[in-house]
Design a protein around this motif. Structure first.
Motif, mmCIF file in Angstrom:
data_model
loop_
_atom_site.group_PDB
_atom_site.id
_atom_site.type_symbol
_atom_site.label_atom_id
_atom_site.label_comp_id
_atom_site.label_asym_id
_atom_site.label_seq_id
_atom_site.Cartn_x
_atom_site.Cartn_y
_atom_site.Cartn_z
ATOM 1 N N CYS A 148 93.103 106.970 -13.110
ATOM 2 C CA CYS A 148 93.269 105.670 -12.464
ATOM 3 C C CYS A 148 93.704 105.885 -11.018
ATOM 4 C CB CYS A 148 94.326 104.857 -13.224
ATOM 5 S SG CYS A 148 94.533 103.155 -12.638
ATOM 6 N N TRP A 149 93.324 104.954 -10.161
ATOM 7 C CA TRP A 149 93.612 105.092 -8.731
ATOM 8 C C TRP A 149 94.128 103.787 -8.142
ATOM 9 C CZ3 TRP A 149 89.865 107.769 -11.190
ATOM 10 C CH2 TRP A 149 89.796 109.148 -10.937
ATOM 11 N N ALA A 150 94.803 103.942 -7.019
ATOM 12 C CA ALA A 150 95.078 102.831 -6.105
ATOM 13 C C ALA A 150 94.174 103.001 -4.903
ATOM 14 C CB ALA A 150 96.538 102.840 -5.671
ATOM 15 N N TYR A 151 93.860 101.905 -4.242
ATOM 16 C CA TYR A 151 93.056 101.944 -3.021
ATOM 17 C C TYR A 151 93.887 101.399 -1.864
ATOM 18 C CZ TYR A 151 89.032 102.737 -6.065
ATOM 19 O OH TYR A 151 88.148 103.257 -6.983
ATOM 20 N N ALA A 152 93.936 102.164 -0.774
ATOM 21 C CA ALA A 152 94.604 101.729 0.447
ATOM 22 C C ALA A 152 93.542 101.326 1.461
ATOM 23 C CB ALA A 152 95.479 102.845 1.008
ATOM 24 N N PHE A 153 93.640 100.109 1.974
ATOM 25 C CA PHE A 153 92.694 99.559 2.940
ATOM 26 C C PHE A 153 93.396 99.440 4.292
ATOM 27 C CE2 PHE A 153 91.471 98.080 -1.241
ATOM 28 C CZ PHE A 153 90.094 98.210 -1.257
ATOM 29 N N ILE A 173 86.587 99.940 -8.405
ATOM 30 C CA ILE A 173 87.136 99.906 -9.759
ATOM 31 C C ILE A 173 88.248 100.943 -9.852
ATOM 32 C CG2 ILE A 173 86.648 100.239 -12.208
ATOM 33 C CD1 ILE A 173 85.371 97.717 -11.027
ATOM 34 N N THR A 174 89.425 100.513 -10.312
ATOM 35 C CA THR A 174 90.562 101.433 -10.371
ATOM 36 C C THR A 174 90.492 102.379 -11.564
ATOM 37 O OG1 THR A 174 91.920 99.829 -11.600
ATOM 38 C CG2 THR A 174 92.068 99.797 -9.181
ATOM 39 N N VAL A 227 96.297 98.410 -2.979
ATOM 40 C CA VAL A 227 96.049 97.708 -4.241
ATOM 41 C C VAL A 227 96.074 98.747 -5.353
ATOM 42 C CG1 VAL A 227 94.529 96.164 -5.519
ATOM 43 C CG2 VAL A 227 94.581 96.063 -2.999
ATOM 44 N N GLY A 228 97.057 98.673 -6.214
ATOM 45 C CA GLY A 228 97.213 99.663 -7.264
ATOM 46 C C GLY A 228 96.524 99.264 -8.554
ATOM 47 N N GLY A 229 96.067 100.266 -9.289
ATOM 48 C CA GLY A 229 95.604 100.052 -10.649
ATOM 49 C C GLY A 229 96.774 100.186 -11.609
ATOM 50 N N ASP A 230 96.502 100.364 -12.893
ATOM 51 C CA ASP A 230 97.566 100.519 -13.885
ATOM 52 C C ASP A 230 98.272 101.848 -13.652
ATOM 53 O OD1 ASP A 230 96.567 98.163 -14.778
ATOM 54 O OD2 ASP A 230 95.935 98.878 -16.740
ATOM 55 N N ALA A 250 91.874 106.616 -1.527
ATOM 56 C CA ALA A 250 92.255 106.503 -2.935
ATOM 57 C C ALA A 250 93.445 107.410 -3.241
ATOM 58 C CB ALA A 250 91.081 106.862 -3.838
ATOM 59 N N ILE A 251 94.366 106.905 -4.061
ATOM 60 C CA ILE A 251 95.545 107.665 -4.469
ATOM 61 C C ILE A 251 95.578 107.716 -5.988
ATOM 62 C CG2 ILE A 251 98.049 107.887 -4.281
ATOM 63 C CD1 ILE A 251 96.402 105.339 -2.074
#
Length: 319
Positions: free
Chosen positions: A144-149, A60-61, A208-211, A135-136
């Motif tokens: 809020c975060w982005a996830y790098a896979f 969840i972002t 995958v970025g969040g808001d 997570a960024i």
């Protein structure tokens, strides 16, 4: 690696777009992950090939409803389907209290364990066996975060020319070397796998970025990524009318960040319901604005679009 959009709209669902949800996995893996789970996500899953039995982790972002309101219902449905395997849930600290509150007030008991991982502690956890997850932090009204896979391991191909030059005919020895085994030949020679394996290709990475109203926060991370998936809620003119309060990005802002990072594939999502296929504000305007600032492969996501990222880093729309 492959991913499919289960929702590409912002704020609230429309007839054409559900709110945020993205399914992701390494191609052919027995499990998959879900990034964000807005209201109605489980209905979208029912219209796809994904199964709650093989879902391994949910990321969840942030805690806005269009990104997390669908999670309690999804967990309940997984329980009613007699799921027994543990499920990792990764997200901001308030997510744990949110889920516990819903479960307590609705008397929801689950037949499987939920392993909650706070996003700040993600570096010490391994929710996925095949992907490293990083997570960024982003810029939004709530944390809020982005996830790098990123792929954990990369296959290596055997050097067929070198094997032939060494007088080793195709056969079982080639297969064993391919799997990293040293091989003793009938003539007494020992072939060491490292001597006959080509350098590994680059591990693929998808962000995958969040808001986020500052897409430049992802530029450095995206320099080593093949794909950046990021919101483009508005066009510039609408963003100026709305003002900075919602803290979202325009298509131009996101495209400029993708160009600065040199990321080869940029996928835009999280579009305001204002933008339709026809009418005064169209999704075509979002695309046109992004193309003015970004010269790579640009995609505008739609619900149920499925993408494949091949071993050479080429992204293609499958359906």
């Amino acid at each position: 690696m492959e991913f499919q959009f289960l929702g590409t709209g912002a704020g609230m669902p429309s007839k054409a777009r559900n709110v945020s949800g993205l399914a992701l996995r390494t191609h052919g893996a027995p499990h998959w992950s879900l990034v964000d789970c807005g209201e109605g996500t489980q209905h979208q899953i029912l219209r796809s090939a994904w199964s709650l039995h093989t879902l391994r982790a949910v990321f969840i972002t942030h805690m806005h409803g269009d990104h997390c309101y669908g999670l309690p219902g999804l967990l309940a449905s997984a329980g009613m389907q007699n799921r027994s395997a543990p499920l990792f849930v990764v997200g901001p600290a308030p997510l744990r209290a949110f889920l516990q509150g819903v479960m307590a007030t609705s008397e929801l008991g689950l037949p499987f364990p939920v392993e909650f991982v706070e996003v700040g502690c993600l570096h010490g956890a391994d929710p996925l066996p095949d992907l490293r997850v990083h997570a960024i932090a982003l810029s939004h009204r709530v944390p809020c975060w982005a996830y790098a896979f990123t792929e954990r391991s990369v296959e290596r191909r055997i050097d067929t020319e070198r094997l032939r030059a060494a007088g080793v005919a195709p056969g079982t020895a080639w297969g064993r070397l391919q799997h990293g085994e040293d091989v003793a030949l009938d003539d007494g020679r020992v072939l060491h796998a490292d001597d006959f394996l080509l350098a590994p290709r680059k591990a693929r990475k998808i962000i995958v970025g969040g808001d986020n109203d500052r897409p430049q926060l992802l530029v450095e991370e995206a320099r080593t990524a093949e794909v950046l998936i990021h919101e483009a809620t508005y066009t510039e003119d609408v963003l100026h009318k709305v003002g900075p309060g919602p803290q979202h990005s325009s298509a131009r802002m996101t495209a400029a960040a993708g160009q600065a990072a040199g990321v080869p594939n940029l996928v835009l999502t999280h579009f305001s319901p204002r933008y339709q296929d026809s009418g005064p504000l169209t999704i075509g305007a979002v695309e046109a604005e992004a193309r003015m600032a970004y010269g790579g492969h640009l995609f505008l996501a739609r619900d149920f679009d499925r993408y494949l990222l091949d071993r050479d880093g080429r992204l293609s729309l499958q359906s």
